[in-house]
Design a protein around this motif. Sequence first.
Motif, PDB file in Angstrom:
ATOM      1  N   LEU A 211      23.912  30.021 -30.841  1.00  0.00           N
ATOM      2  CA  LEU A 211      25.357  30.182 -30.703  1.00  0.00           C
ATOM      3  C   LEU A 211      25.967  29.093 -29.826  1.00  0.00           C
ATOM      4  CD1 LEU A 211      25.493  34.075 -30.381  1.00  0.00           C
ATOM      5  CD2 LEU A 211      26.028  32.683 -32.375  1.00  0.00           C
ATOM      6  N   LEU A 212      25.246  28.668 -28.798  1.00  0.00           N
ATOM      7  CA  LEU A 212      25.764  27.603 -27.941  1.00  0.00           C
ATOM      8  C   LEU A 212      25.793  26.264 -28.677  1.00  0.00           C
ATOM      9  CD1 LEU A 212      24.204  28.450 -24.446  1.00  0.00           C
ATOM     10  CD2 LEU A 212      26.544  28.849 -25.257  1.00  0.00           C
ATOM     11  N   ASN A 213      24.845  26.053 -29.586  1.00  0.00           N
ATOM     12  CA  ASN A 213      24.880  24.846 -30.418  1.00  0.00           C
ATOM     13  C   ASN A 213      26.160  24.809 -31.247  1.00  0.00           C
ATOM     14  OD1 ASN A 213      22.413  23.957 -29.512  1.00  0.00           O
ATOM     15  ND2 ASN A 213      21.258  24.710 -31.282  1.00  0.00           N
ATOM     16  N   GLN A 214      26.537  25.965 -31.773  1.00  0.00           N
ATOM     17  CA  GLN A 214      27.777  26.039 -32.551  1.00  0.00           C
ATOM     18  C   GLN A 214      28.973  25.720 -31.668  1.00  0.00           C
ATOM     19  OE1 GLN A 214      28.267  29.430 -35.179  1.00  0.00           O
ATOM     20  NE2 GLN A 214      26.063  29.771 -35.229  1.00  0.00           N
ATOM     21  N   GLN A 215      28.966  26.279 -30.451  1.00  0.00           N
ATOM     22  CA  GLN A 215      30.079  26.030 -29.545  1.00  0.00           C
ATOM     23  C   GLN A 215      30.228  24.544 -29.253  1.00  0.00           C
ATOM     24  OE1 GLN A 215      30.908  28.516 -25.947  1.00  0.00           O
ATOM     25  NE2 GLN A 215      30.452  26.655 -24.818  1.00  0.00           N
ATOM     26  N   GLU A 216      29.127  23.876 -28.942  1.00  0.00           N
ATOM     27  CA  GLU A 216      29.189  22.457 -28.609  1.00  0.00           C
ATOM     28  C   GLU A 216      29.672  21.630 -29.797  1.00  0.00           C
ATOM     29  OE1 GLU A 216      28.889  21.160 -25.547  1.00  0.00           O
ATOM     30  OE2 GLU A 216      28.813  23.293 -25.049  1.00  0.00           O
ATOM     31  N   ALA A 217      29.205  21.969 -30.988  1.00  0.00           N
ATOM     32  CA  ALA A 217      29.611  21.227 -32.179  1.00  0.00           C
ATOM     33  C   ALA A 217      31.102  21.408 -32.461  1.00  0.00           C
ATOM     34  CB  ALA A 217      28.791  21.684 -33.383  1.00  0.00           C
ATOM     35  N   ILE A 218      31.586  22.628 -32.287  1.00  0.00           N
ATOM     36  CA  ILE A 218      33.007  22.894 -32.552  1.00  0.00           C
ATOM     37  C   ILE A 218      33.877  22.237 -31.485  1.00  0.00           C
ATOM     38  CG2 ILE A 218      34.757  24.685 -32.824  1.00  0.00           C
ATOM     39  CD1 ILE A 218      32.416  26.547 -33.727  1.00  0.00           C
ATOM     40  N   LEU A 219      33.446  22.284 -30.222  1.00  0.00           N
ATOM     41  CA  LEU A 219      34.194  21.620 -29.152  1.00  0.00           C
ATOM     42  C   LEU A 219      34.296  20.122 -29.420  1.00  0.00           C
ATOM     43  CD1 LEU A 219      32.892  23.354 -25.890  1.00  0.00           C
ATOM     44  CD2 LEU A 219      35.185  23.499 -26.880  1.00  0.00           C
ATOM     45  N   HIS A 220      33.215  19.553 -29.903  1.00  0.00           N
ATOM     46  CA  HIS A 220      33.214  18.125 -30.235  1.00  0.00           C
ATOM     47  C   HIS A 220      34.248  17.837 -31.322  1.00  0.00           C
ATOM     48  CE1 HIS A 220      31.634  14.081 -30.679  1.00  0.00           C
ATOM     49  NE2 HIS A 220      31.567  14.265 -31.984  1.00  0.00           N
ATOM     50  N   GLU A 221      34.309  18.724 -32.332  1.00  0.00           N
ATOM     51  CA  GLU A 221      35.264  18.578 -33.431  1.00  0.00           C
ATOM     52  C   GLU A 221      36.699  18.720 -32.923  1.00  0.00           C
ATOM     53  OE1 GLU A 221      36.564  17.968 -37.332  1.00  0.00           O
ATOM     54  OE2 GLU A 221      34.541  17.794 -36.524  1.00  0.00           O
ATOM     55  N   ILE A 222      36.935  19.705 -32.051  1.00  0.00           N
ATOM     56  CA  ILE A 222      38.274  19.925 -31.506  1.00  0.00           C
ATOM     57  C   ILE A 222      38.729  18.724 -30.685  1.00  0.00           C
ATOM     58  CG2 ILE A 222      39.624  21.311 -29.869  1.00  0.00           C
ATOM     59  CD1 ILE A 222      37.905  23.722 -30.656  1.00  0.00           C
ATOM     60  N   ASN A 223      37.848  18.246 -29.818  1.00  0.00           N
ATOM     61  CA  ASN A 223      38.215  17.138 -28.923  1.00  0.00           C
ATOM     62  C   ASN A 223      38.425  15.843 -29.682  1.00  0.00           C
ATOM     63  OD1 ASN A 223      38.109  18.794 -26.661  1.00  0.00           O
ATOM     64  ND2 ASN A 223      35.930  18.414 -26.312  1.00  0.00           N
ATOM     65  N   ASP A 224      37.687  15.664 -30.783  1.00  0.00           N
ATOM     66  CA  ASP A 224      37.875  14.455 -31.611  1.00  0.00           C
ATOM     67  C   ASP A 224      39.222  14.443 -32.300  1.00  0.00           C
ATOM     68  OD1 ASP A 224      35.513  13.372 -30.888  1.00  0.00           O
ATOM     69  OD2 ASP A 224      34.467  13.731 -32.791  1.00  0.00           O
ATOM     70  N   ASN A 225      39.714  15.684 -32.584  1.00  0.00           N
ATOM     71  CA  ASN A 225      40.995  15.785 -33.276  1.00  0.00           C
ATOM     72  C   ASN A 225      42.164  15.852 -32.292  1.00  0.00           C
ATOM     73  OD1 ASN A 225      39.708  15.779 -35.757  1.00  0.00           O
ATOM     74  ND2 ASN A 225      39.484  17.996 -35.814  1.00  0.00           N
TER      75      ASN A 225
END
Length: 225
Positions: A211-225
Amino acid sequence: MKTTGLTMHINEYLPLRDVVFQTLRRAIITGELAPGERLMEISLANQLGVSRTPVREAIRKLELEGLVIMIPRKGAQVARITEDNLKDVIEIRTALEEFAVSLACERIDEEGKAEMKEKLEEFRQAIAQNEDILNIIEKDEQFHDSIVRASKNKRLITLLAGLREQFYRYRMEYVKDMASVSNLIEEHENMMHAIFNHDQEKATSLMKSHLLNQQEAILHEINDN
């Protein structure tokens, strides 16, 4: 408001308000209705060919799920995906699903093992066949549901079912990346084997990192956008 081309799929077994709700919910989850977009009752009613009443009822329900927010003097708009909201969702889910997987290690039976294997295979097939992304998310969710059911804790099963809708949108952001999907298959397999081996420490650790892997991946996507 932009023209979204929303399509409503009539289901004779569901009230119209529920059909409208499912239509709008899907449009938000898939990004057809974008974060920050205003939801104008008249425009949506015209697009869907319904009165304003079921649209208004659907918007209220979406607000309860956190997919829509009400802005003073502006009305309803699609809620934005924020870092704080994501972390809140992941924290709740991690705590509950770590508990569920720990109980599953103790209580899983042959029926539960068969269901978990079946759900993992369905998830794998959905990816291999390049199914609609919502179908892939649904299969992912069903695998997790099989773990929760294996816990044999009825209150926990009910509690997680009630929170299910809160997780969908964030799953969508993660599953968009096919590299992430490949990781999901491996992570699911490892969790399943740990449960079958009744290894609580390993299973809970795997669930947390999953679940933390998902969080980090989504945060990366949010911050890139």
